[in-house]
Design a protein around this motif. Sequence first.
Motif, PDB file in Angstrom:
ATOM      1  N   GLN A  50      42.853 -86.923  -0.784  1.00  0.00           N
ATOM      2  CA  GLN A  50      42.247 -85.607  -0.649  1.00  0.00           C
ATOM      3  C   GLN A  50      41.741 -85.423   0.772  1.00  0.00           C
ATOM      4  OE1 GLN A  50      38.840 -84.818  -3.199  1.00  0.00           O
ATOM      5  NE2 GLN A  50      39.192 -82.615  -3.168  1.00  0.00           N
ATOM      6  N   LEU A  51      41.710 -84.171   1.205  1.00  0.00           N
ATOM      7  CA  LEU A  51      41.059 -83.784   2.452  1.00  0.00           C
ATOM      8  C   LEU A  51      39.891 -82.869   2.107  1.00  0.00           C
ATOM      9  CD1 LEU A  51      40.910 -83.514   5.588  1.00  0.00           C
ATOM     10  CD2 LEU A  51      42.415 -81.526   5.350  1.00  0.00           C
ATOM     11  N   ILE A  52      38.703 -83.210   2.628  1.00  0.00           N
ATOM     12  CA  ILE A  52      37.503 -82.401   2.400  1.00  0.00           C
ATOM     13  C   ILE A  52      36.909 -82.058   3.765  1.00  0.00           C
ATOM     14  CG2 ILE A  52      35.265 -82.234   1.258  1.00  0.00           C
ATOM     15  CD1 ILE A  52      36.125 -84.554  -0.548  1.00  0.00           C
ATOM     16  N   LEU A  53      36.782 -80.772   4.046  1.00  0.00           N
ATOM     17  CA  LEU A  53      36.255 -80.341   5.336  1.00  0.00           C
ATOM     18  C   LEU A  53      35.101 -79.360   5.162  1.00  0.00           C
ATOM     19  CD1 LEU A  53      39.458 -79.691   7.496  1.00  0.00           C
ATOM     20  CD2 LEU A  53      37.917 -81.664   7.605  1.00  0.00           C
ATOM     21  N   GLY A  54      34.065 -79.550   5.946  1.00  0.00           N
ATOM     22  CA  GLY A  54      33.003 -78.574   6.031  1.00  0.00           C
ATOM     23  C   GLY A  54      33.367 -77.501   7.037  1.00  0.00           C
ATOM     24  N   ASN A  55      32.996 -76.264   6.749  1.00  0.00           N
ATOM     25  CA  ASN A  55      33.236 -75.151   7.668  1.00  0.00           C
ATOM     26  C   ASN A  55      32.283 -74.024   7.297  1.00  0.00           C
ATOM     27  OD1 ASN A  55      34.818 -72.364   8.156  1.00  0.00           O
ATOM     28  ND2 ASN A  55      35.282 -73.825   9.783  1.00  0.00           N
ATOM     29  N   ALA A  56      31.702 -73.374   8.303  1.00  0.00           N
ATOM     30  CA  ALA A  56      30.719 -72.332   8.026  1.00  0.00           C
ATOM     31  C   ALA A  56      31.138 -70.938   8.475  1.00  0.00           C
ATOM     32  CB  ALA A  56      29.392 -72.690   8.698  1.00  0.00           C
ATOM     33  N   LEU A  57      32.076 -70.833   9.424  1.00  0.00           N
ATOM     34  CA  LEU A  57      32.306 -69.547  10.065  1.00  0.00           C
ATOM     35  C   LEU A  57      33.713 -68.987   9.927  1.00  0.00           C
ATOM     36  CD1 LEU A  57      30.419 -70.217  13.442  1.00  0.00           C
ATOM     37  CD2 LEU A  57      29.535 -69.104  11.385  1.00  0.00           C
ATOM     38  N   TYR A  58      34.610 -69.680   9.232  1.00  0.00           N
ATOM     39  CA  TYR A  58      36.009 -69.252   9.225  1.00  0.00           C
ATOM     40  C   TYR A  58      36.189 -67.882   8.580  1.00  0.00           C
ATOM     41  CZ  TYR A  58      41.095 -69.653   8.958  1.00  0.00           C
ATOM     42  OH  TYR A  58      42.439 -69.453   9.108  1.00  0.00           O
ATOM     43  N   GLY A  59      35.382 -67.596   7.550  1.00  0.00           N
ATOM     44  CA  GLY A  59      35.431 -66.265   6.969  1.00  0.00           C
ATOM     45  C   GLY A  59      36.163 -66.161   5.659  1.00  0.00           C
ATOM     46  N   GLY A  60      36.341 -67.273   4.956  1.00  0.00           N
ATOM     47  CA  GLY A  60      36.988 -67.222   3.646  1.00  0.00           C
ATOM     48  C   GLY A  60      38.256 -68.045   3.594  1.00  0.00           C
ATOM     49  N   GLY A  61      38.955 -67.935   2.459  1.00  0.00           N
ATOM     50  CA  GLY A  61      40.150 -68.748   2.270  1.00  0.00           C
ATOM     51  C   GLY A  61      39.767 -70.197   2.070  1.00  0.00           C
ATOM     52  N   ASN A  62      40.668 -71.082   2.390  1.00  0.00           N
ATOM     53  CA  ASN A  62      40.430 -72.518   2.267  1.00  0.00           C
ATOM     54  C   ASN A  62      40.997 -73.194   3.505  1.00  0.00           C
ATOM     55  OD1 ASN A  62      40.022 -75.152   1.472  1.00  0.00           O
ATOM     56  ND2 ASN A  62      41.442 -75.105  -0.253  1.00  0.00           N
ATOM     57  N   GLY A  89      29.599 -80.766   7.366  1.00  0.00           N
ATOM     58  CA  GLY A  89      30.429 -81.914   7.720  1.00  0.00           C
ATOM     59  C   GLY A  89      29.952 -83.200   7.089  1.00  0.00           C
ATOM     60  N   LEU A  90      28.633 -83.408   7.061  1.00  0.00           N
ATOM     61  CA  LEU A  90      28.100 -84.618   6.435  1.00  0.00           C
ATOM     62  C   LEU A  90      28.204 -84.535   4.921  1.00  0.00           C
ATOM     63  CD1 LEU A  90      26.906 -87.255   7.500  1.00  0.00           C
ATOM     64  CD2 LEU A  90      24.625 -86.302   7.133  1.00  0.00           C
ATOM     65  N   ASP A  91      28.035 -83.340   4.360  1.00  0.00           N
ATOM     66  CA  ASP A  91      28.185 -83.187   2.916  1.00  0.00           C
ATOM     67  C   ASP A  91      29.631 -83.412   2.475  1.00  0.00           C
ATOM     68  OD1 ASP A  91      25.524 -82.743   2.420  1.00  0.00           O
ATOM     69  OD2 ASP A  91      25.680 -80.562   2.375  1.00  0.00           O
ATOM     70  N   ALA A  92      30.595 -83.069   3.318  1.00  0.00           N
ATOM     71  CA  ALA A  92      31.992 -83.367   3.000  1.00  0.00           C
ATOM     72  C   ALA A  92      32.192 -84.871   2.875  1.00  0.00           C
ATOM     73  CB  ALA A  92      32.914 -82.792   4.076  1.00  0.00           C
ATOM     74  N   LEU A  93      31.592 -85.633   3.765  1.00  0.00           N
ATOM     75  CA  LEU A  93      31.667 -87.092   3.679  1.00  0.00           C
ATOM     76  C   LEU A  93      30.974 -87.604   2.429  1.00  0.00           C
ATOM     77  CD1 LEU A  93      31.033 -87.827   7.427  1.00  0.00           C
ATOM     78  CD2 LEU A  93      32.953 -88.757   6.136  1.00  0.00           C
ATOM     79  N   ARG A  94      29.831 -87.029   2.118  1.00  0.00           N
ATOM     80  CA  ARG A  94      29.119 -87.444   0.912  1.00  0.00           C
ATOM     81  C   ARG A  94      29.966 -87.200  -0.335  1.00  0.00           C
ATOM     82  NH1 ARG A  94      25.523 -84.279  -0.371  1.00  0.00           N
ATOM     83  NH2 ARG A  94      24.537 -85.723  -1.828  1.00  0.00           N
ATOM     84  N   LEU A  95      30.605 -86.052  -0.395  1.00  0.00           N
ATOM     85  CA  LEU A  95      31.442 -85.723  -1.550  1.00  0.00           C
ATOM     86  C   LEU A  95      32.636 -86.672  -1.638  1.00  0.00           C
ATOM     87  CD1 LEU A  95      31.625 -83.680  -3.875  1.00  0.00           C
ATOM     88  CD2 LEU A  95      33.015 -82.230  -2.384  1.00  0.00           C
ATOM     89  N   GLY A  96      33.236 -86.993  -0.499  1.00  0.00           N
ATOM     90  CA  GLY A  96      34.342 -87.946  -0.494  1.00  0.00           C
ATOM     91  C   GLY A  96      33.911 -89.327  -0.942  1.00  0.00           C
ATOM     92  N   GLY A 111      35.269 -84.548   6.707  1.00  0.00           N
ATOM     93  CA  GLY A 111      34.569 -84.241   7.948  1.00  0.00           C
ATOM     94  C   GLY A 111      34.296 -82.764   8.053  1.00  0.00           C
ATOM     95  N   GLY A 112      34.408 -82.229   9.249  1.00  0.00           N
ATOM     96  CA  GLY A 112      34.127 -80.818   9.442  1.00  0.00           C
ATOM     97  C   GLY A 112      34.852 -80.256  10.644  1.00  0.00           C
ATOM     98  N   VAL A 113      34.993 -78.944  10.650  1.00  0.00           N
ATOM     99  CA  VAL A 113      35.660 -78.263  11.761  1.00  0.00           C
ATOM    100  C   VAL A 113      35.020 -76.897  11.942  1.00  0.00           C
ATOM    101  CG1 VAL A 113      37.468 -77.344  10.232  1.00  0.00           C
ATOM    102  CG2 VAL A 113      37.887 -77.509  12.701  1.00  0.00           C
ATOM    103  N   GLU A 114      34.866 -76.488  13.189  1.00  0.00           N
ATOM    104  CA  GLU A 114      34.325 -75.162  13.463  1.00  0.00           C
ATOM    105  C   GLU A 114      34.942 -74.584  14.722  1.00  0.00           C
ATOM    106  OE1 GLU A 114      32.956 -72.635  11.605  1.00  0.00           O
ATOM    107  OE2 GLU A 114      31.292 -74.003  11.187  1.00  0.00           O
ATOM    108  N   SER A 115      35.525 -73.417  14.594  1.00  0.00           N
ATOM    109  CA  SER A 115      35.948 -72.650  15.754  1.00  0.00           C
ATOM    110  C   SER A 115      35.016 -71.453  15.867  1.00  0.00           C
ATOM    111  CB  SER A 115      37.410 -72.189  15.622  1.00  0.00           C
ATOM    112  OG  SER A 115      37.757 -71.363  16.716  1.00  0.00           O
ATOM    113  N   LEU A 369      17.796 -76.823   3.910  1.00  0.00           N
ATOM    114  CA  LEU A 369      18.511 -77.957   3.337  1.00  0.00           C
ATOM    115  C   LEU A 369      18.606 -79.094   4.341  1.00  0.00           C
ATOM    116  CD1 LEU A 369      21.487 -76.060   1.638  1.00  0.00           C
ATOM    117  CD2 LEU A 369      19.385 -76.906   0.556  1.00  0.00           C
ATOM    118  N   ALA A 370      18.864 -80.308   3.843  1.00  0.00           N
ATOM    119  CA  ALA A 370      19.103 -81.447   4.716  1.00  0.00           C
ATOM    120  C   ALA A 370      19.928 -82.488   3.970  1.00  0.00           C
ATOM    121  CB  ALA A 370      17.790 -82.065   5.199  1.00  0.00           C
ATOM    122  N   SER A 371      20.669 -83.276   4.742  1.00  0.00           N
ATOM    123  CA  SER A 371      21.478 -84.365   4.190  1.00  0.00           C
ATOM    124  C   SER A 371      21.361 -85.579   5.106  1.00  0.00           C
ATOM    125  CB  SER A 371      22.949 -83.947   4.063  1.00  0.00           C
ATOM    126  OG  SER A 371      23.100 -82.888   3.154  1.00  0.00           O
ATOM    127  N   ALA A 372      21.511 -86.764   4.518  1.00  0.00           N
ATOM    128  CA  ALA A 372      21.433 -87.994   5.285  1.00  0.00           C
ATOM    129  C   ALA A 372      22.290 -89.057   4.617  1.00  0.00           C
ATOM    130  CB  ALA A 372      19.991 -88.460   5.394  1.00  0.00           C
TER     131      ALA A 372
END
Length: 377
Positions: A50-62, A89-96, A111-115, A369-372
């Motif tokens: 599986q690939l799990i990525l965090g993203n906040a600004l892409y605007g929808g989709g997957n 990004g850290l929550d994606a790792l936690r979920l994985g 991980g995570g990606v942001e443009s 929120l916070a993650s560690a």
Amino acid sequence: MNPVYLVAARRTPVAPVNGAFKTLEVSDLAVPVIQALMTDTGLNPGQIDQLILGNALYGGGNPARLVALAAGLPESVPALTLDTQCCSGLDALRLGAQAIASGQADAILAGGVESTSRRALRAHRPINRDAAPEYYERPAFTPWPDRDPDMADSAARLAHEHGIGLDPQNTWAIDSHAKALAARERVSHECVPLAGLSADAATRPLSERLANRTPKVAEWQGAAINVAGTALQADAAAVCLLVSEAMLARMPAGTRAMRWVADVSGGGPADSPPWAIVPVVQRLFERNGLNADHFHRIELMEAYAVQAIVNAHQLGLPLDKLNQGGGALARGHPIGASGAILAVRAYHEMASAPKGSLALAAIAAAGGLASAVVLEA
């Protein structure tokens, strides 16, 4: 629960918004990182569950699915995008890690990606047909208009509450840049060169004079934060490979593996995101019999200098173990990727650590929120 290991970690350099990566979409950023991980580990795409990525600004989709396909992962490999803002990004790792620990997977890219440069324009649909759309820069982070401050305002309020002026904030920022400059050679080993950039573009010699000259970005009852003490909006991708014990046994001899020890997510006051790390990390310590002195390296998010100052003080974090390759003030803040960058930094900072040494990565997010996570060499 099954053991989980982090066996590879890579990222792009971080570029300020509208900088070197201004024409790159999320797949342009993340695909080279995934390909580098495949080369580093000798795994083939068919071994990824599986690939799990965090993203906040892409605007929808997957966007994770777009990245997976563009990276050459088989179409049978699922891809998941999650948005917990800065924690993504850290929550994606936690979920994985949780999927592997529960026996549902053997190898997960997370991980995570942001443009930020190519983020979607956001607007509320008008109620009346003849009205214009109402564009907005950020969504609501709480349901209460009177308890939903901008992040900068929340940081300025934190400075007021703790009596932290601009001088200590500037000093923290200057130190972050200095550490990043001193570590540039070793940090380069974790970066995948892209678009002519091979190192974090925002890192620079920052003097007290220059820091003092940067404009204020927010004030609260006489307290303020400035540009020097604020992480720049940025573009980047960061991905790690998490594997089970069975998969690790099939990997090449000498593969460096860090054991996933523990993780936690939680919340604090919804209108004070910079404070959320403290109770969440304290909970992590209590659950696992740890304290700040147990860690060889600590990667703490520096969205704002005042935030890092307060978090480090309240948690008793030893400064000689903290952000030794520089922090986000010297890199920038690509929202969905920043938490994953902390994990990448921890993995590489621990390359020469004694066996059994621990690393901590922690980040807070909008909405309180916070993650560690805790990793062991």
